[in-house]
Design an enzyme around this catalytic site. Structure first.
Site, PDB file in Angstrom:
ATOM      1  N   SER A 113      43.377   8.830  82.976  1.00 40.40           N
ATOM      2  CA  SER A 113      44.993   9.025  82.318  1.00 40.40           C
ATOM      3  C   SER A 113      45.005   8.823  83.070  1.00 40.40           C
ATOM      4  O   SER A 113      44.898   8.347  84.867  1.00 40.40           O
ATOM      5  CB  SER A 113      45.190  10.671  81.926  1.00 40.40           C
ATOM      6  OG  SER A 113      46.496  10.348  81.232  1.00 40.40           O
ATOM      7  N   TYR A 137      45.296  19.401  83.394  1.00 40.16           N
ATOM      8  CA  TYR A 137      44.829  18.022  82.851  1.00 40.16           C
ATOM      9  C   TYR A 137      44.972  16.897  84.088  1.00 40.16           C
ATOM     10  O   TYR A 137      43.571  16.581  83.814  1.00 40.16           O
ATOM     11  CB  TYR A 137      45.830  17.818  81.632  1.00 40.16           C
ATOM     12  CG  TYR A 137      45.123  16.072  80.586  1.00 40.16           C
ATOM     13  CD1 TYR A 137      44.808  16.789  79.753  1.00 40.16           C
ATOM     14  CD2 TYR A 137      46.235  15.809  81.581  1.00 40.16           C
ATOM     15  CE1 TYR A 137      44.181  15.000  79.501  1.00 40.16           C
ATOM     16  CE2 TYR A 137      46.222  14.194  80.760  1.00 40.16           C
ATOM     17  CZ  TYR A 137      44.674  14.249  80.072  1.00 40.16           C
ATOM     18  OH  TYR A 137      44.940  12.732  79.466  1.00 40.16           O
TER      19      TYR A 137
END
Length: 259
Positions: free
Chosen positions: A139, A152
């Protein structure tokens, strides 16, 4: 012939969102694809839609025994696995102090440990055949910090490190390993209210391309890394974020949109 003709791919989290777009792109490019997910209804429906080129396999990426069974089943049904797209992931918005140990471990379990187990499951066969491509989905939050995403972001930074080590250890054995770093993508994870794309884009005014990404755009990056066109790409970080990591517009200043 498609660029993935003759390849057999496992796409985790392939039942919906970015994973489903990746499955569709791989099939369109000629691959046989194993849709690996815990979402049985979505995964089975996608397999039915795509016909003989795709099959659904229930996979909990955090379970090492489940990985072994799925890889064995895929190779019996579709052939030797030549591509793995480690796409399965979960998102949790909580501040660092609000995040519990269980929260943190759950996100890392899916997003990081799941990718580690995937590599461990497919690498021996790829090594034996002297070739393979592993694509780890990270990401933009694995490239920078992001408030309220402690678990995350930690997991996605971890994917970068995992990719580098795997690339170092597997490259000389014929297995390429790369990572993809999406920005905001129009899926259930980022757009859980299914708002119209034009409405969602308004929240991306400070991103150079001025819009959220489409899952098919990330799928194209994964398809490229899986293909022989990327034969000399190894240990690379392919950012697909509309320029999010380039920097942030200060709205109203020279060079910002409308100026």
């Amino acid at each position: 012939m498609g660029k993935l003709e003759g390849k057999v791919a496992i796409v985790t989290g392939g039942g919906r969102g970015m994973g489903a777009a990746t499955v569709r792109r791989f099939v369109a490019d000629g691959a046989k694809v194993a849709i690996a997910d815990v979402l049985e209804a979505e995964g089975s429906a996608l397999a039915a839609e795509l016909g003989d080129a795709a099959r659904f396999y229930r996979l909990d990426v955090t379970n090492e025994e489940n990985w072994a069974k799925v890889v064995s089943a895929v190779e019996a049904d579709l052939g030797p696995v030549s591509v793995l797209v480690n796409n399965a992931g979960i998102l949790m918005f909580k501040s660092l102090l609000e995040t519990t140990k269980a929260d943190y471990e759950r996100v890392l379990g899916v997003n990081l440990v799941g990718e580690f187990l995937g590599i461990k499951a497919v690498a021996p066969g790829m090594i034996a055949r002297g070739k393979g491509s592993i694509v780890n989905i990270s990401s933009v939050d694995g490239m920078k910090g992001a408030n309220s995403l402690v678990a995350y972001a930690s997991s996605k930074w971890g994917v970068r490190g995992l990719t580098k080590v795997a690339a170092m250890e597997l490259g000389h054995k014929g297995v390429r390993v790369n990572s993809v770093h999406p920005g905001g993508v129009d899926t259930v994870m980022s757009n859980h209210n299914a708002a119209p794309r034009a409405e969602v884009d308004k929240g991306y005014a400070n991103v150079p391309l001025q819009r959220i990404g489409g899952p098919e755009e990330v799928a194209a990056a994964s398809a490229f890394l899986a293909s022989d066109d990327a034969s000399y790409m190894h240990g690379a970080e392919l950012v697909v974020d509309g320029g999010m990591t380039v920097g942030t517009y200060y709205m109203g200043f020279p060079g910002s949109p409308g100026m």
